[in-house]
Motif scaffolding. Structure first.
Motif, short mmCIF file in Angstrom:
data_model
loop_
_atom_site.label_atom_id
_atom_site.label_comp_id
_atom_site.label_asym_id
_atom_site.label_seq_id
_atom_site.Cartn_x
_atom_site.Cartn_y
_atom_site.Cartn_z
N ASP A 293 73.83 -24.41 8.79
CA ASP A 293 72.59 -24.04 9.48
C ASP A 293 72.11 -25.19 10.37
OD1 ASP A 293 72.60 -21.58 8.26
OD2 ASP A 293 71.12 -22.10 6.73
N SER A 294 72.18 -26.40 9.85
CA SER A 294 71.76 -27.56 10.63
C SER A 294 72.66 -27.73 11.85
CB SER A 294 71.81 -28.81 9.75
OG SER A 294 71.37 -29.94 10.47
N ALA A 295 73.96 -27.57 11.66
CA ALA A 295 74.90 -27.67 12.78
C ALA A 295 74.56 -26.66 13.86
CB ALA A 295 76.33 -27.47 12.28
N PHE A 296 74.31 -25.44 13.46
CA PHE A 296 73.96 -24.38 14.41
C PHE A 296 72.68 -24.72 15.16
CE2 PHE A 296 72.24 -20.32 15.74
CZ PHE A 296 73.34 -19.55 16.07
N PHE A 297 71.69 -25.20 14.42
CA PHE A 297 70.39 -25.50 15.02
C PHE A 297 70.50 -26.61 16.06
CE2 PHE A 297 66.57 -28.27 14.85
CZ PHE A 297 65.66 -27.39 15.43
N TYR A 298 71.16 -27.70 15.74
CA TYR A 298 71.18 -28.83 16.65
C TYR A 298 72.06 -28.58 17.88
CZ TYR A 298 68.45 -31.61 13.41
OH TYR A 298 67.44 -32.08 12.62
N VAL A 299 73.16 -27.87 17.71
CA VAL A 299 73.99 -27.55 18.88
C VAL A 299 73.21 -26.65 19.84
CG1 VAL A 299 76.03 -26.30 19.66
CG2 VAL A 299 76.22 -27.92 17.78
N HIS A 300 72.59 -25.60 19.32
CA HIS A 300 71.87 -24.68 20.20
C HIS A 300 70.56 -25.28 20.72
CE1 HIS A 300 74.47 -21.19 20.12
NE2 HIS A 300 74.70 -21.45 18.84
N SER A 301 70.00 -26.24 19.99
CA SER A 301 68.82 -26.94 20.52
C SER A 301 69.16 -27.70 21.79
CB SER A 301 68.28 -27.93 19.47
OG SER A 301 67.72 -27.25 18.37
N SER A 302 70.39 -28.14 21.91
CA SER A 302 70.77 -29.05 23.00
C SER A 302 71.36 -28.34 24.20
CB SER A 302 71.78 -30.08 22.46
OG SER A 302 71.23 -30.77 21.35
N ILE A 303 71.55 -27.02 24.11
CA ILE A 303 72.19 -26.26 25.19
C ILE A 303 71.40 -24.98 25.43
CG2 ILE A 303 74.32 -25.15 25.94
CD1 ILE A 303 75.80 -26.99 23.95
N HIS A 304 71.24 -24.62 26.69
CA HIS A 304 70.42 -23.46 27.07
C HIS A 304 71.01 -22.85 28.34
CE1 HIS A 304 66.87 -21.24 28.57
NE2 HIS A 304 66.42 -21.27 27.32
N PRO A 305 70.84 -21.55 28.56
CA PRO A 305 71.32 -20.97 29.82
C PRO A 305 70.75 -21.63 31.07
CG PRO A 305 70.79 -19.23 28.26
CD PRO A 305 70.33 -20.51 27.63
N SER A 306 69.62 -22.33 30.93
CA SER A 306 69.01 -23.01 32.08
C SER A 306 69.41 -24.47 32.20
CB SER A 306 67.48 -22.92 31.98
OG SER A 306 67.03 -21.58 31.99
N SER A 307 70.22 -24.99 31.28
CA SER A 307 70.59 -26.41 31.32
C SER A 307 71.33 -26.73 32.62
CB SER A 307 71.48 -26.77 30.13
OG SER A 307 70.82 -26.56 28.91
N PRO A 308 70.84 -27.69 33.41
CA PRO A 308 71.49 -27.97 34.70
C PRO A 308 72.71 -28.87 34.59
CG PRO A 308 69.54 -29.33 34.48
CD PRO A 308 69.57 -28.44 33.28
N CYS A 309 72.77 -29.72 33.55
CA CYS A 309 73.82 -30.75 33.50
C CYS A 309 74.50 -30.79 32.14
CB CYS A 309 73.23 -32.12 33.86
SG CYS A 309 72.59 -32.21 35.54
N SER A 310 74.86 -29.63 31.60
CA SER A 310 75.64 -29.51 30.38
C SER A 310 74.99 -30.27 29.22
CB SER A 310 77.08 -29.97 30.62
OG SER A 310 77.92 -29.61 29.55
N ALA A 311 75.81 -30.88 28.36
CA ALA A 311 75.29 -31.55 27.16
C ALA A 311 76.06 -32.84 26.93
CB ALA A 311 75.42 -30.63 25.94
N SER A 312 75.34 -33.87 26.54
CA SER A 312 75.96 -35.17 26.29
C SER A 312 76.20 -35.34 24.79
CB SER A 312 75.04 -36.29 26.79
OG SER A 312 73.87 -36.37 26.00
N PRO A 313 76.97 -36.35 24.38
CA PRO A 313 77.32 -36.48 22.96
C PRO A 313 76.13 -36.55 22.01
CG PRO A 313 78.76 -37.85 24.27
CD PRO A 313 77.73 -37.30 25.21
#
Length: 684
Positions: A293-313
């Motif tokens: 659950d924590s893994a799911f939460f933090y990955v999706h917290s960091s990425i969104h359909p509106s994110s302009p510049c992907s996701a960093s480590p």
């Protein structure tokens, strides 16, 4: 679903990480004091933009942004920020079901004692918005002053314009802030509202500080009465708007029309929809479910359909390693699980790469290659921004086929033919051109010389197993895409794909690279196992099994190392070894787990207070369970035919169950029962 609760706030305390793909917050024990803000695409160049990593002075990095939810509390002349000894934190509760943080604290002064409850969240429905609610009760009649402001004190960068807005404006104040080196800017706006039974007066002041204008609320409060201060902040990066300060004001105006409660309700609805893709493990203990659950939460917290510049480590955070750059972590570790549960967010990650193709073409040309070559470390421009002292920026070329394979995987999962024609095909075609120009024809076949594989301890090697296998698969995906679209693929693609060198020794073990020799007892980086999963390269059966046995026998030397361990349980499952699958699953998360908020470290020795969430770990855990342990081999064939592998789960696990994933534009469910010949995908 479990909530993460903090009741101890000693030196090992890790700030809460709340994010929505555009805005990231690192909030401490008193959330409205000294909040750290990261905005996707807001970058600068300064020695103060990055901590604990020697990037500064040569490349860009995420810059900290002004904090629009800053506040202070005054009771009968005693100010909270100036009297930390009077502040007592009782607990913090992180509700990952909706991305909300509740902080309970007391401000016990000689002139009055206040109970304070603070609510914080970042909006997924309008992602430039962040929200805060401060609820205050007092133990005796007191004069109270609450202050709301945008805090830019101590930040690198400089003020362009801003201040308190005229009374007819919806926002209280606005700030346009430029990052060091003038690489980008961010617009910030905030409005506040006081709710309660008592009357109050308001006053705006700049306190004589440029960039720290405040709105003050003064009132008298009786014993047991409650007053609530609500704040909504908007942050807009210049990569998304040419006048970000004005757009921030517009978004605050929009939030006023919606209202605080509606913003909160909409945010909860967005999270509820995401959680329909929750990975449930039947029969596992509570800790296992908490980890997933924590893994799911933090990955999706960091990425969104509106994110302009992907996701960093480390997601949307400042003051952490890797400077906010985009690496292979995004496409290889985070992307696959996001693709199945939130394909629009996955597309945003690829749109970032598509937008920067012109830079990738120049990157290839500068190295003497044709086609396109993605940088090892990427930022807003798409140029290579790895530090000049690092060999990774000139040798770690596997990022290019990694990106290409993500585009192919997106097409296979979504079935989006328009995306294939307009975005995936141009990427696959140009990466195929790059591979051909990168390859050297010798008597052995086509060799890939002078490079670095995922094992960064092996420098300037030839014929990395991982890199060469990724190039072969990319050429095959390019051929498939060409034929699907009605084009005749160049004959060289098939020729080169069939003759790229893969080193297999006399014991049928796939060797890391030319000349590799393992020294007994030394650390073994298991990067070659990634050829088997998550790449799913079609090795001969005897080679796959011999390779799995050889590496897994020695992989204990890498326990607690970065990136790869969350995936290793899948390799043990491919051998049918349930006991080893169990051991490697546990080692894949326990060395990285950070209390109290279920965050993940990069490696075992990293201190809890360093970094936020190293997303390759939760991304790897999700991939391991959703795809690897579920036995899926995703390709261009029918989705039900992806269920190819026998299901071997860790001990105690009976079944992996996901109620909703997205395949070919439809909602499907996935069940993988231990001992079954394969998983089951059910279309609605």
């Amino acid at each position: 679903m479990n909530k993460f609760v903090a009741t101890s706030f000693d030196s090992g305390y890790t700030p809460v990480y709340l994010a929505n793909g555009i805005i990231g917050l690192q909030l401490g024990k008193v959330p409205f004091q000294n909040g750290r803000v990261c905005v996707n695409g807001f970058i600068g160049r300064s020695e103060t933009t990055v901590l604990s990593y020697p990037y500064t002075g040569s490349v860009d990095a995420y810059a900290p942004a002004p904090f629009p939810l800053a506040a202070d509390v005054e009771i009968e002349g005693i100010i909270l920020s100036r009297c930390p000894d009077f502040v007592h934190i009782e607990k913090q509760i992180l509700d990952i079901s909706c991305g909300e943080l509740i902080t309970l604290l007391r401000f016990d002064t000689p002139r009055g004692k206040a109970e304070i409850k603070v609510l914080n969240f970042t909006s997924r429905s309008v992602p430039p918005l962040i929200c805060q609610e401060i609820e205050l009760r007092i133990d005796r009649p007191c004069k109270i002053r609450l202050v709301a402001f945008i805090d830019s004190s101590g930040l690198p960068g400089h003020y362009l314009t801003g201040g308190i807005l005229p009374s007819n404006e919806v926002a209280d104040m606005m700030l346009w802030w430029e990052a060091p080196g003038s690489l980008s800017s961010v617009g910030v706006a905030m409005y506040s509202d006081l709710c309660g039974e008592e009357s109050f007066s308001t006053h705006c002041s700049d306190w004589g500080w440029v960039g720290r204008e405040v709105k003050e609320y003064s009132f008298k409060l009786k014993h047991g009465e409650k007053m609530t201060l609500r704040q909504v902040g908007a942050l807009v990066p210049s990569v998304m708007h040419s006048e970000p300060h004005l757009e921030a004001i517009r978004l605050v105006r929009y939030s006023k029309h919606l209202g605080f409660e509606k913003i909160r309700e909409n945010n909860r609805k967005r999270w509820a929809e995401l959680w329909k893709s929750r990975v449930k493990v039947i029969g596992a203990d509570d800790q296992t479910q908490d980890v997933l659950d924590s893994a799911f939460f933090y990955v999706h917290s960091s990425i969104h359909p509106s994110s302009p510049c992907s996701a960093s480590p480390f997601g949307l955070a400042t003051g952490v390693p890797y400077a906010g750059h985009v690496f292979w972590d995004a496409e290889t570790f985070m992307f696959p699980a996001v693709l199945l549960s939130a394909p629009e967010s996955a597309q945003a990650m690829l749109d970032y790469r598509s937008r920067l193709v012109p830079a990738a073409r120049y990157n290839a040309a500068l190295m003497g290659f044709r086609g396109i070559m993605f940088p090892w470390e990427s930022s807003n421009s798409g140029d290579e921004v790895a530090p000049i002292w690092a060999d990774t920026g000139v040798l770690e070329h596997h990022i290019t086929p990694d990106v290409a394979l993500a585009f192919a995987q997106y097409v296979h999962v979504t079935g989006d033919e328009i995306f294939l024609r307009e975005k995936a095909w141009p990427i696959l075609r140009e990466v195929a051109r790059w591979i051909l120009s990168r390859a050297s024809l010798t008597e052995r076949g086509y060799e890939m010389l002078n490079l670095m594989g995922p094992d960064e301890g092996e420098i300037n090697i030839n014929n990395s197993a991982y890199f060469n296998a990724a190039c072969i698969l990319t050429l095959r995906e390019a051929q498939w895409a060409a034929r699907y679209l009605g084009y005749k693929p160049p004959s060289q693609w098939e020729e080169v794909a069939g003759k790229i060198v893969l080193n297999v020794d006399s014991n049928n073990v796939l060797i890391k690279h030319d000349g590799y020799q393992y020294q007994k007892g030394k650390l073994l980086n298991p990067d070659t196992l990634m050829v088997i999963f998550p790449m799913n390269f079609p090795l001969r059966k005897e080679v796959e099994r011999a390779t799995l046995r050889w590496y897994l026998k020695r992989v204990g030397t890498y326990a607690g190392g970065p990136m790869f361990p969350p995936l290793l349980c899948v390799h043990a499952a491919r051998l049918g070894d349930r006991a080893l699958t169990t051991k490697l699953w546990e080692e894949g998360w326990k060395y990285y787990w950070k209390e109290p908020f279920g965050q993940f470290k990069e490696f075992k020795g990293m201190k809890n207070a360093e970094g936020t969430v190293y997303l390759a770990v939760p991304g790897g855990l999700l991939n391991a369970v959703m795809i690897g342990l579920s036995g899926l081999i995703i390709g261009s064939d029918e989705p039900r035919d992806w269920c190819k592998k026998r299901i071997v789960l860790p001990e105690g696990w009976q079944e992996i169950e996901i109620s909703q994933i997205w395949v070919r534009g439809k909602k499907v469910s996935l069940q993988a029962k231990h001992g079954a010949a394969h998983a089951e995908i059910q279309f609605e």
